[in-house]
Write a protein that holds these residues in place. Structure first.
Motif, PDB file in Angstrom:
ATOM      1  N   TRP A 178      10.892 -27.565   7.622  1.00  0.00           N
ATOM      2  CA  TRP A 178      10.894 -26.109   7.698  1.00  0.00           C
ATOM      3  C   TRP A 178      11.997 -25.523   6.825  1.00  0.00           C
ATOM      4  O   TRP A 178      11.816 -24.469   6.227  1.00  0.00           O
ATOM      5  CB  TRP A 178      11.018 -25.615   9.135  1.00  0.00           C
ATOM      6  CG  TRP A 178      12.298 -25.993   9.817  1.00  0.00           C
ATOM      7  CD1 TRP A 178      12.530 -27.102  10.562  1.00  0.00           C
ATOM      8  CD2 TRP A 178      13.536 -25.277   9.781  1.00  0.00           C
ATOM      9  NE1 TRP A 178      13.821 -27.115  11.006  1.00  0.00           N
ATOM     10  CE2 TRP A 178      14.463 -26.013  10.543  1.00  0.00           C
ATOM     11  CE3 TRP A 178      13.945 -24.101   9.192  1.00  0.00           C
ATOM     12  CZ2 TRP A 178      15.777 -25.591  10.711  1.00  0.00           C
ATOM     13  CZ3 TRP A 178      15.248 -23.689   9.373  1.00  0.00           C
ATOM     14  CH2 TRP A 178      16.146 -24.424  10.133  1.00  0.00           C
ATOM     15  N   LEU A 179      13.132 -26.217   6.729  1.00  0.00           N
ATOM     16  CA  LEU A 179      14.221 -25.730   5.888  1.00  0.00           C
ATOM     17  C   LEU A 179      13.879 -25.887   4.408  1.00  0.00           C
ATOM     18  O   LEU A 179      14.199 -25.022   3.590  1.00  0.00           O
ATOM     19  CB  LEU A 179      15.521 -26.466   6.219  1.00  0.00           C
ATOM     20  CG  LEU A 179      16.778 -25.991   5.500  1.00  0.00           C
ATOM     21  CD1 LEU A 179      17.041 -24.525   5.823  1.00  0.00           C
ATOM     22  CD2 LEU A 179      17.965 -26.838   5.903  1.00  0.00           C
ATOM     23  N   LEU A 183      10.848 -25.713   3.155  1.00  0.00           N
ATOM     24  CA  LEU A 183       9.898 -24.646   2.845  1.00  0.00           C
ATOM     25  C   LEU A 183      10.614 -23.308   2.674  1.00  0.00           C
ATOM     26  O   LEU A 183      10.295 -22.526   1.772  1.00  0.00           O
ATOM     27  CB  LEU A 183       8.841 -24.536   3.940  1.00  0.00           C
ATOM     28  CG  LEU A 183       7.848 -25.683   4.013  1.00  0.00           C
ATOM     29  CD1 LEU A 183       6.963 -25.532   5.233  1.00  0.00           C
ATOM     30  CD2 LEU A 183       7.010 -25.744   2.756  1.00  0.00           C
ATOM     31  N   TYR A 184      11.578 -23.025   3.530  1.00  0.00           N
ATOM     32  CA  TYR A 184      12.343 -21.786   3.432  1.00  0.00           C
ATOM     33  C   TYR A 184      13.110 -21.726   2.111  1.00  0.00           C
ATOM     34  O   TYR A 184      13.123 -20.684   1.447  1.00  0.00           O
ATOM     35  CB  TYR A 184      13.304 -21.671   4.619  1.00  0.00           C
ATOM     36  CG  TYR A 184      14.132 -20.420   4.591  1.00  0.00           C
ATOM     37  CD1 TYR A 184      13.578 -19.185   4.920  1.00  0.00           C
ATOM     38  CD2 TYR A 184      15.475 -20.460   4.221  1.00  0.00           C
ATOM     39  CE1 TYR A 184      14.333 -18.030   4.882  1.00  0.00           C
ATOM     40  CE2 TYR A 184      16.238 -19.312   4.181  1.00  0.00           C
ATOM     41  CZ  TYR A 184      15.658 -18.101   4.511  1.00  0.00           C
ATOM     42  OH  TYR A 184      16.414 -16.966   4.460  1.00  0.00           O
TER      43      TYR A 184
END
Length: 87
Positions: free
Chosen positions: A36-37, A39-40
């Motif tokens: 998720w990090l 992708l961010y």
């Protein structure tokens, strides 16, 4: 020795090798950055490059003030030019 005895001896040999072999343990992968990090970070870099490209395109290539790209009046003018409406 006949074929049945040879097959039996090979099967016993394989069983002995399996018993001697240590069971493999599956190693888990340790990730430094969670997905998720990642992708961010990627989306943030894409957004930053988009705004930087617009600033360079409007300011350097177009001859205007690079920070004018963040004003709504500039976007209204660009849409008017694209749709064929003249000032």
């Amino acid at each position: 020795m006949n074929r049945a005895e040879i097959r039996k001896a090979k099967a016993e040999q394989k069983a002995a090798q399996k018993a001697e072999a240590e069971p493999r343990t599956k190693k888990g992968r340790i990730r430094i950055l969670p997905i998720w990090l990642r992708l961010y970070i990627i989306l943030t870099l894409i957004g930053a490059s988009l705004f930087l490209g617009m600033m360079i395109g409007y300011g350097v290539i177009g001859g205007g003030d690079p920070f004018d790209i963040f004003k709504l009046e500039t976007w209204y003018h660009i849409v008017d030019l694209m749709s064929g409406v003249e000032d």
